[in-house]
Design a protein around this motif. Structure first.
Motif, PDB file in Angstrom:
ATOM      1  N   ARG A   1       4.420   2.433  16.995  1.00 52.56           N
ATOM      2  CA  ARG A   1       4.402   1.062  16.516  1.00 52.56           C
ATOM      3  C   ARG A   1       5.489   0.273  17.223  1.00 52.56           C
ATOM      4  O   ARG A   1       6.521   0.827  17.596  1.00 52.56           O
ATOM      5  N   PRO A   2       5.299  -1.029  17.384  1.00 53.56           N
ATOM      6  CA  PRO A   2       6.338  -1.830  18.034  1.00 53.56           C
ATOM      7  C   PRO A   2       7.550  -1.963  17.125  1.00 53.56           C
ATOM      8  O   PRO A   2       7.427  -1.850  15.899  1.00 53.56           O
ATOM      9  N   PRO A   3       8.728  -2.196  17.691  1.00 54.23           N
ATOM     10  CA  PRO A   3       9.890  -2.489  16.844  1.00 54.23           C
ATOM     11  C   PRO A   3       9.572  -3.661  15.919  1.00 54.23           C
ATOM     12  O   PRO A   3       8.910  -4.628  16.314  1.00 54.23           O
ATOM     13  N   PHE A   4      10.054  -3.563  14.707  1.00 51.85           N
ATOM     14  CA  PHE A   4       9.657  -4.522  13.686  1.00 51.85           C
ATOM     15  C   PHE A   4      10.009  -5.961  14.068  1.00 51.85           C
ATOM     16  O   PHE A   4       9.134  -6.818  14.167  1.00 51.85           O
ATOM     17  N   TRP A   5      11.281  -6.235  14.284  1.00 52.54           N
ATOM     18  CA  TRP A   5      11.685  -7.619  14.483  1.00 52.54           C
ATOM     19  C   TRP A   5      11.211  -8.229  15.791  1.00 52.54           C
ATOM     20  O   TRP A   5      10.790  -9.392  15.813  1.00 52.54           O
ATOM     21  N   PRO A   6      11.239  -7.508  16.920  1.00 49.81           N
ATOM     22  CA  PRO A   6      10.675  -8.117  18.137  1.00 49.81           C
ATOM     23  C   PRO A   6       9.209  -8.514  17.988  1.00 49.81           C
ATOM     24  O   PRO A   6       8.799  -9.594  18.430  1.00 49.81           O
ATOM     25  N   SER A   7       8.399  -7.646  17.353  1.00 50.58           N
ATOM     26  CA  SER A   7       6.982  -7.986  17.191  1.00 50.58           C
ATOM     27  C   SER A   7       6.807  -9.143  16.218  1.00 50.58           C
ATOM     28  O   SER A   7       5.968 -10.031  16.432  1.00 50.58           O
ATOM     29  N   VAL A   8       7.605  -9.155  15.152  1.00 48.14           N
ATOM     30  CA  VAL A   8       7.500 -10.232  14.166  1.00 48.14           C
ATOM     31  C   VAL A   8       7.923 -11.568  14.772  1.00 48.14           C
ATOM     32  O   VAL A   8       7.256 -12.597  14.585  1.00 48.14           O
ATOM     33  N   LEU A   9       9.010 -11.582  15.516  1.00 44.98           N
ATOM     34  CA  LEU A   9       9.478 -12.832  16.104  1.00 44.98           C
ATOM     35  C   LEU A   9       8.538 -13.332  17.197  1.00 44.98           C
ATOM     36  O   LEU A   9       8.313 -14.539  17.327  1.00 44.98           O
ATOM     37  N   THR A  10       7.990 -12.408  17.975  1.00 47.44           N
ATOM     38  CA  THR A  10       7.000 -12.819  18.976  1.00 47.44           C
ATOM     39  C   THR A  10       5.817 -13.489  18.300  1.00 47.44           C
ATOM     40  O   THR A  10       5.381 -14.589  18.688  1.00 47.44           O
ATOM     41  N   CYS A  11       5.278 -12.836  17.281  1.00 44.51           N
ATOM     42  CA  CYS A  11       4.142 -13.416  16.554  1.00 44.51           C
ATOM     43  C   CYS A  11       4.533 -14.726  15.880  1.00 44.51           C
ATOM     44  O   CYS A  11       3.731 -15.666  15.799  1.00 44.51           O
ATOM     45  N   GLY A  12       5.782 -14.804  15.409  1.00 48.77           N
ATOM     46  CA  GLY A  12       6.244 -16.032  14.766  1.00 48.77           C
ATOM     47  C   GLY A  12       6.216 -17.219  15.708  1.00 48.77           C
ATOM     48  O   GLY A  12       5.722 -18.303  15.359  1.00 48.77           O
TER      49      GLY A  12
END
Length: 388
Positions: free
Chosen positions: A8-19
């Motif tokens: 799975r991708p790192p939580f915060w990098p994936s969340v911020l990218t999607c954000g």
């Protein structure tokens, strides 16, 4: 079919990218055209009804594509879909900006609809839910805060720029900026290997789920609440003008709906911890009826501002309820497909809402009367919500 649990991708990098993808996508593909519509109609002589119909058409196309996009997310992940969708949406906006005739604008808005289907919440939320499991609620809430801030960021800036430079130039600038920012961000930020597929476990029949009484009751309540909220808030500029406010004040109120969405989404997580899915759905429907009525009855600038913020808060909670409610009730197996099937009628209702709101205003004598009718109809959805 559901992806095998794998890297799975790192939580915060994936969340911020999607954000940031959602911030840019909602601002460009969803809010830019409604903000500029009044100016465009005055400049071109095109009817506001025709322009609203073109805008609603893009949302209809996006909703119709929802189940197919969900299946593609299950199978291939979000990266390529988001990149291609961003480029298609930017091309569509540029086409609207250059359109010499409303029919050309209608065709260009179809590309915008394709971009909406592949970049807005449903596909990104599906990917995050599959990636992050139990942390999905936090991921979706954070990403939705970015999306909710988009109108607050865009509308107060875009309106005065368009008044000075012209609506075509302003929209073309939005299109170019969106493509330059979003496509590279999605290409690099979502470069995560997507796992192979495994059969859904016994008893997890997607067709049976989507035909169940509970599924349909939940859908109906979200369709009615969402349609009412969006019919009024996406016609907030003409509603505010009808109430005697200036264009600048109307645009500000429109932007504050986005700010209110941030508040609603921040409040959703603690509420989720003390209530079940049915209770949240019922509360949402009641709140939707109340805030729609508040917008129609808002006294003065302060009343309009408060009502816009509250309407935004309920709209923000509606977004999370339609996604996390599916996961809470039916799990995360084949989530993209189940969520896509759930989102299609909800999206269709929201898609036709701006046009339906304008037609209702014409039939009832104004946007204020239309808002009161919409509020009354929303109360009927309480019965469906209680069966969800």
């Amino acid at each position: 079919m559901a992806p095998v649990v794998g890297p799975r991708p790192p939580f915060w990098p994936s969340v911020l990218t999607c954000g940031f993808v959602e911030l840019f996508s909602w601002a460009a593909l969803y809010y830019a055209v409604p903000v500029l519509m009044d100016l465009a109609a005055r400049d071109t002589g095109w009817s506001l009804a025709a322009m609203t119909a073109a805008y609603s058409g893009s949302l209809v196309l996006s909703a119709l594509l929802s189940p197919r996009i969900g299946r593609l997310i299950d199978r291939r992940g979000p990266r390529l879909l988001v990149v291609l969708g961003a480029l298609a949406g930017a091309t569509g906006l540029a086409g609207v900006a250059a359109a010499p005739h409303p029919v050309v604008a209608l065709l260009a808005m179809a590309l915008v609809g394709l971009g909406q289907a592949t970049t807005l919440y449903p596909p990104v939320f599906a990917a995050l839910t599959i990636w992050h499991g139990r942390r999905a609620a936090t991921a979706l809430t954070v990403v939705s805060l970015f999306g909710g801030a988009s109108s607050a960021v865009l509308a107060p800036v875009l309106a005065p720029v368009a008044e000075v430079l012209g609506w075509r130039e302003a929209l073309l600038g939005v299109a170019v900026g969106y493509a330059v920012l979003t496509a590279p961000l999605a290409w690099w930020g979502l470069a995560v290997p997507w796992t192979a597929h495994a059969p859904a476990p016994p008893g997890h029949d997607v067709r049976r789920i989507v035909r169940s009484r509970r599924f349909r009751a939940t859908q109906l309540s979200m369709v009615i609440a969402g349609s009412s909220l969006y019919a009024v808030t996406l016609n907030l500029v003409p509603l505010a003008r009808e109430l005697g406010h200036s264009y600048a004040t109307a645009a500000l109120a429109f932007g504050l709906v986005g700010a209110g969405q941030v508040v609603g989404r921040l409040a959703y997580l603690p509420l989720a911890g003390i209530s079940d899915a049915r209770q949240r759905t019922t509360a949402l429907v009641v709140a939707a009826a109340l805030v729609v009525a508040a917008l129609a009855l808002a006294p003065g600038v302060v009343g309009l501002v408060v009502a816009a913020l509250l309407a935004g808060a309920v709209r923000g909670a509606h977004t999370l309820t339609t996604t996390l409610g599916v996961a809470d009730r039916w799990g995360r197996t084949a989530f993209g497909e189940v969520s896509g099937a759930f989102q299609r009628p909800v999206g269709l209702g929201i898609a036709v809402a701006p046009f339906a709101g304008a037609l209702l205003a014409s039939a009832t004598g104004g946007f204020r009367a239309a808002g009161l009718v919409a509020a009354a109809l929303t109360l009927l959805a309480v019965l469906s919500a209680r069966a969800s």
